[in-house]
Design a protein around this motif. Structure first.
Motif, PDB file in Angstrom:
ATOM      1  N   GLN A  64      29.969 131.366 -17.041  1.00 36.46           N
ATOM      2  CA  GLN A  64      30.582 130.112 -17.431  1.00 36.46           C
ATOM      3  C   GLN A  64      30.401 129.082 -16.309  1.00 36.46           C
ATOM      4  OE1 GLN A  64      34.516 131.681 -18.263  1.00 36.46           O
ATOM      5  NE2 GLN A  64      34.160 131.493 -20.463  1.00 36.46           N
ATOM      6  N   GLN A  65      30.299 127.829 -16.685  1.00 37.27           N
ATOM      7  CA  GLN A  65      30.019 126.784 -15.702  1.00 37.27           C
ATOM      8  C   GLN A  65      31.235 125.949 -15.331  1.00 37.27           C
ATOM      9  OE1 GLN A  65      26.575 124.432 -16.785  1.00 37.27           O
ATOM     10  NE2 GLN A  65      25.243 126.196 -16.898  1.00 37.27           N
ATOM     11  N   LEU A  66      32.215 125.843 -16.219  1.00 37.30           N
ATOM     12  CA  LEU A  66      33.405 125.064 -15.890  1.00 37.30           C
ATOM     13  C   LEU A  66      34.432 125.948 -15.189  1.00 37.30           C
ATOM     14  CD1 LEU A  66      34.302 122.694 -18.867  1.00 37.30           C
ATOM     15  CD2 LEU A  66      33.012 122.195 -16.796  1.00 37.30           C
ATOM     16  N   SER A  67      35.027 125.410 -14.153  1.00 42.00           N
ATOM     17  CA  SER A  67      36.048 126.144 -13.421  1.00 42.00           C
ATOM     18  C   SER A  67      37.355 126.176 -14.215  1.00 42.00           C
ATOM     19  CB  SER A  67      36.290 125.481 -12.068  1.00 42.00           C
ATOM     20  OG  SER A  67      36.900 124.207 -12.242  1.00 42.00           O
ATOM     21  N   GLY A  68      38.252 127.068 -13.817  1.00 41.53           N
ATOM     22  CA  GLY A  68      39.575 127.124 -14.428  1.00 41.53           C
ATOM     23  C   GLY A  68      40.336 125.819 -14.300  1.00 41.53           C
ATOM     24  N   PRO A  69      40.358 125.203 -13.096  1.00 41.18           N
ATOM     25  CA  PRO A  69      41.062 123.920 -12.974  1.00 41.18           C
ATOM     26  C   PRO A  69      40.520 122.844 -13.906  1.00 41.18           C
ATOM     27  CG  PRO A  69      40.725 124.862 -10.805  1.00 41.18           C
ATOM     28  CD  PRO A  69      39.983 125.741 -11.772  1.00 41.18           C
ATOM     29  N   ARG A 244      24.575 120.741 -20.737  1.00 42.43           N
ATOM     30  CA  ARG A 244      24.999 121.035 -22.107  1.00 42.43           C
ATOM     31  C   ARG A 244      26.020 122.167 -22.132  1.00 42.43           C
ATOM     32  NH1 ARG A 244      20.202 121.810 -26.227  1.00 42.43           N
ATOM     33  NH2 ARG A 244      19.446 123.172 -24.588  1.00 42.43           N
ATOM     34  N   ARG A 245      25.835 123.157 -21.266  1.00 40.53           N
ATOM     35  CA  ARG A 245      26.804 124.268 -21.209  1.00 40.53           C
ATOM     36  C   ARG A 245      28.182 123.740 -20.797  1.00 40.53           C
ATOM     37  NH1 ARG A 245      26.612 130.081 -20.764  1.00 40.53           N
ATOM     38  NH2 ARG A 245      28.804 130.708 -20.800  1.00 40.53           N
ATOM     39  N   GLN A 246      28.218 122.840 -19.839  1.00 40.74           N
ATOM     40  CA  GLN A 246      29.495 122.255 -19.425  1.00 40.74           C
ATOM     41  C   GLN A 246      30.139 121.465 -20.558  1.00 40.74           C
ATOM     42  OE1 GLN A 246      27.912 120.237 -15.983  1.00 40.74           O
ATOM     43  NE2 GLN A 246      28.992 121.606 -14.568  1.00 40.74           N
ATOM     44  N   VAL A 247      29.326 120.738 -21.304  1.00 38.09           N
ATOM     45  CA  VAL A 247      29.844 119.970 -22.435  1.00 38.09           C
ATOM     46  C   VAL A 247      30.448 120.902 -23.480  1.00 38.09           C
ATOM     47  CG1 VAL A 247      29.162 118.548 -24.413  1.00 38.09           C
ATOM     48  CG2 VAL A 247      28.389 117.936 -22.116  1.00 38.09           C
ATOM     49  N   LEU A 248      29.734 121.960 -23.834  1.00 41.37           N
ATOM     50  CA  LEU A 248      30.238 122.895 -24.842  1.00 41.37           C
ATOM     51  C   LEU A 248      31.514 123.580 -24.354  1.00 41.37           C
ATOM     52  CD1 LEU A 248      29.976 124.279 -27.547  1.00 41.37           C
ATOM     53  CD2 LEU A 248      28.431 125.949 -26.483  1.00 41.37           C
ATOM     54  N   GLU A 249      31.540 123.979 -23.097  1.00 38.46           N
ATOM     55  CA  GLU A 249      32.735 124.626 -22.567  1.00 38.46           C
ATOM     56  C   GLU A 249      33.916 123.662 -22.541  1.00 38.46           C
ATOM     57  OE1 GLU A 249      31.975 126.619 -18.869  1.00 38.46           O
ATOM     58  OE2 GLU A 249      30.328 127.796 -19.698  1.00 38.46           O
ATOM     59  N   ALA A 250      33.650 122.386 -22.261  1.00 37.44           N
ATOM     60  CA  ALA A 250      34.718 121.389 -22.272  1.00 37.44           C
ATOM     61  C   ALA A 250      35.317 121.266 -23.669  1.00 37.44           C
ATOM     62  CB  ALA A 250      34.185 120.036 -21.806  1.00 37.44           C
ATOM     63  N   ILE A 251      34.462 121.219 -24.679  1.00 37.55           N
ATOM     64  CA  ILE A 251      34.941 121.122 -26.059  1.00 37.55           C
ATOM     65  C   ILE A 251      35.770 122.351 -26.425  1.00 37.55           C
ATOM     66  CG2 ILE A 251      34.226 121.000 -28.484  1.00 37.55           C
ATOM     67  CD1 ILE A 251      31.637 119.599 -27.420  1.00 37.55           C
ATOM     68  N   SER A 252      35.335 123.516 -25.958  1.00 38.71           N
ATOM     69  CA  SER A 252      36.032 124.755 -26.319  1.00 38.71           C
ATOM     70  C   SER A 252      37.444 124.809 -25.756  1.00 38.71           C
ATOM     71  CB  SER A 252      35.235 125.969 -25.827  1.00 38.71           C
ATOM     72  OG  SER A 252      35.352 126.143 -24.422  1.00 38.71           O
ATOM     73  N   CYS A 253      37.725 124.022 -24.741  1.00 39.70           N
ATOM     74  CA  CYS A 253      39.059 124.046 -24.121  1.00 39.70           C
ATOM     75  C   CYS A 253      40.149 123.555 -25.059  1.00 39.70           C
ATOM     76  CB  CYS A 253      39.065 123.202 -22.849  1.00 39.70           C
ATOM     77  SG  CYS A 253      38.076 123.894 -21.507  1.00 39.70           S
ATOM     78  N   THR A 262      36.943 121.665 -34.509  1.00 42.56           N
ATOM     79  CA  THR A 262      36.602 120.821 -33.365  1.00 42.56           C
ATOM     80  C   THR A 262      35.276 121.258 -32.767  1.00 42.56           C
ATOM     81  OG1 THR A 262      38.906 120.325 -32.855  1.00 42.56           O
ATOM     82  CG2 THR A 262      37.329 120.097 -31.051  1.00 42.56           C
ATOM     83  N   GLY A 263      35.049 122.565 -32.734  1.00 39.08           N
ATOM     84  CA  GLY A 263      33.781 123.066 -32.229  1.00 39.08           C
ATOM     85  C   GLY A 263      32.623 122.646 -33.107  1.00 39.08           C
ATOM     86  N   GLN A 264      32.818 122.675 -34.410  1.00 39.21           N
ATOM     87  CA  GLN A 264      31.755 122.259 -35.321  1.00 39.21           C
ATOM     88  C   GLN A 264      31.450 120.777 -35.142  1.00 39.21           C
ATOM     89  OE1 GLN A 264      32.365 123.789 -39.215  1.00 39.21           O
ATOM     90  NE2 GLN A 264      30.515 122.883 -40.077  1.00 39.21           N
ATOM     91  N   ILE A 265      32.496 119.970 -34.992  1.00 39.17           N
ATOM     92  CA  ILE A 265      32.298 118.535 -34.731  1.00 39.17           C
ATOM     93  C   ILE A 265      31.573 118.341 -33.407  1.00 39.17           C
ATOM     94  CG2 ILE A 265      33.515 116.381 -34.209  1.00 39.17           C
ATOM     95  CD1 ILE A 265      35.696 117.407 -36.209  1.00 39.17           C
ATOM     96  N   GLY A 266      31.982 119.105 -32.390  1.00 41.74           N
ATOM     97  CA  GLY A 266      31.343 118.994 -31.091  1.00 41.74           C
ATOM     98  C   GLY A 266      29.884 119.383 -31.110  1.00 41.74           C
ATOM     99  N   LEU A 267      29.571 120.452 -31.840  1.00 38.58           N
ATOM    100  CA  LEU A 267      28.171 120.887 -31.937  1.00 38.58           C
ATOM    101  C   LEU A 267      27.333 119.874 -32.709  1.00 38.58           C
ATOM    102  CD1 LEU A 267      28.871 124.647 -32.541  1.00 38.58           C
ATOM    103  CD2 LEU A 267      27.725 123.683 -30.545  1.00 38.58           C
ATOM    104  N   ARG A 268      27.938 119.267 -33.723  1.00 30.94           N
ATOM    105  CA  ARG A 268      27.245 118.201 -34.442  1.00 30.94           C
ATOM    106  C   ARG A 268      26.940 117.043 -33.487  1.00 30.94           C
ATOM    107  NH1 ARG A 268      30.405 116.261 -39.559  1.00 30.94           N
ATOM    108  NH2 ARG A 268      29.982 118.441 -40.080  1.00 30.94           N
ATOM    109  N   ALA A 269      27.912 116.711 -32.652  1.00 31.86           N
ATOM    110  CA  ALA A 269      27.713 115.637 -31.677  1.00 31.86           C
ATOM    111  C   ALA A 269      26.645 116.010 -30.656  1.00 31.86           C
ATOM    112  CB  ALA A 269      29.035 115.318 -30.971  1.00 31.86           C
TER     113      ALA A 269
END
Length: 291
Positions: A64-69, A244-253, A262-269
């Motif tokens: 994973q690329q995004l930290s816990g904080p 892109r990995r950071q963007v997807l991980e951000a959306i998953s939060c 929300t994930g489907q909307i994010g992936l569409r975006a």
């Protein structure tokens, strides 16, 4: 390590599932106990997925690329925007245990507020007050409360310089240029607020650069169901060096408080931001037949 599936040898009794959840999170809100006893497999999947999304104890984040904080900077204002004053203070306490100060919490919340409205900042304040109250029973408050010094995390050094030329001010968008033609002063004042929150324009000793702030805004826009606007901000995030990995991980939060749609909307975006359109299976079949 991805969130694993339940194995046959796993104890799927409600008590065992709750024990695993408590070990991962540190505590479990009492209302989840009824869910676990009524729908044990559902709650087990919630815990396994949530533990991965938010890097709870026992989940390996090496890929994973995004930290816990950074994940908490996205999830907590999302909870506050929903006026969830039961769970948000628990997340504030978790942020404190990570060494995060009120200043960085508010910087992240201000970025989120550009999408959901600045009244959401008052709920962040309420969550902080509740987290510091001895009467709040959930999560452990560090001795002394809010850390006096911010403990560094990777995103603090990311996304501070634009790697590709572009215009970022709100006033550069077609919509707000149109607004300026009607009420220039209103457009100027609105842009000043948004530019301050997203670009740290005029901010003194800003902790978060524009790149991480864009990740927060992208998650908020996907929560609001705005793939086109989210795609615009994704392009800006990429211009500041975010991946892109950071963007997807951000959306998953924000999945826990807004749902998998929300994930489907994010992936569409993300596909819009990439500028690629993949053919549907039916279209791909027709294409092969026509060859």
């Amino acid at each position: 390590m991805p969130a694993r599936e339940a194995k046959p040898q796993d104890d799927m009794s409600p008590e065992a599932i709750l024990a695993r959840a408590t070990a991962a999170r540190g505590d479990v809100f009492p209302e989840w106990k009824l869910v676990a006893h009524t729908l044990p497999q559902t709650y087990d999947l919630i815990n396994r997925t949530g533990s991965y999304l938010h890097q709870y104890h026992g989940q390996s984040p090496e890929k994973q690329q995004l930290s816990g904080p950074m994940r908490e900077l996205i999830a907590t204002p999302a909870l506050c925007a929903k006026m969830d004053m039961r769970h948000a203070p628990n997340h504030i306490r978790r942020m404190y245990r990570m060494g995060m100060t009120n200043k960085v919490i508010f910087e992240g919340a201000a970025a989120f507020a550009t999408v959901v409205g600045w009244s959401s900042l008052t709920y962040v304040s309420l969550a902080i007050e509740e987290a510091n109250s001895p009467d709040y029973p959930y999560g452990k408050l560090p001795e002394g409360g809010e850390p006096k010094e911010l403990k560094p995390f990777p995103e603090l050094a990311m996304g501070r310089t634009r790697k590709r030329a572009g215009k970022d001010s709100l006033l550069e968008t077609p919509e707000w240029r149109y607004a300026a033609g009607i009420d220039a002063e209103m457009a100027r004042r609105c842009a000043a607020f948004v530019d301050h929150c997203l670009l740290a324009d005029g901010a003194k000793e800003a902790l978060l650069g524009p790149g991480p702030r864009e990740l927060i805004v992208i998650a908020a826009l996907c929560m609001r169901g705005e793939p086109e606007l989210a795609a615009q901000h994704m392009r800006r995030a990429y211009a500041y060096g975010m991946t892109r990995r950071q963007v997807l991980e951000a959306i998953s939060c924000v999945f826990p408080m807004s749902g998998m749609v929300t994930g489907q909307i994010g992936l569409r975006a993300m596909r819009l931001a990439d500028g690629r359109r993949k053919a549907s299976p039916r279209r791909a079949t027709r294409t092969r037949r026509n060859r």
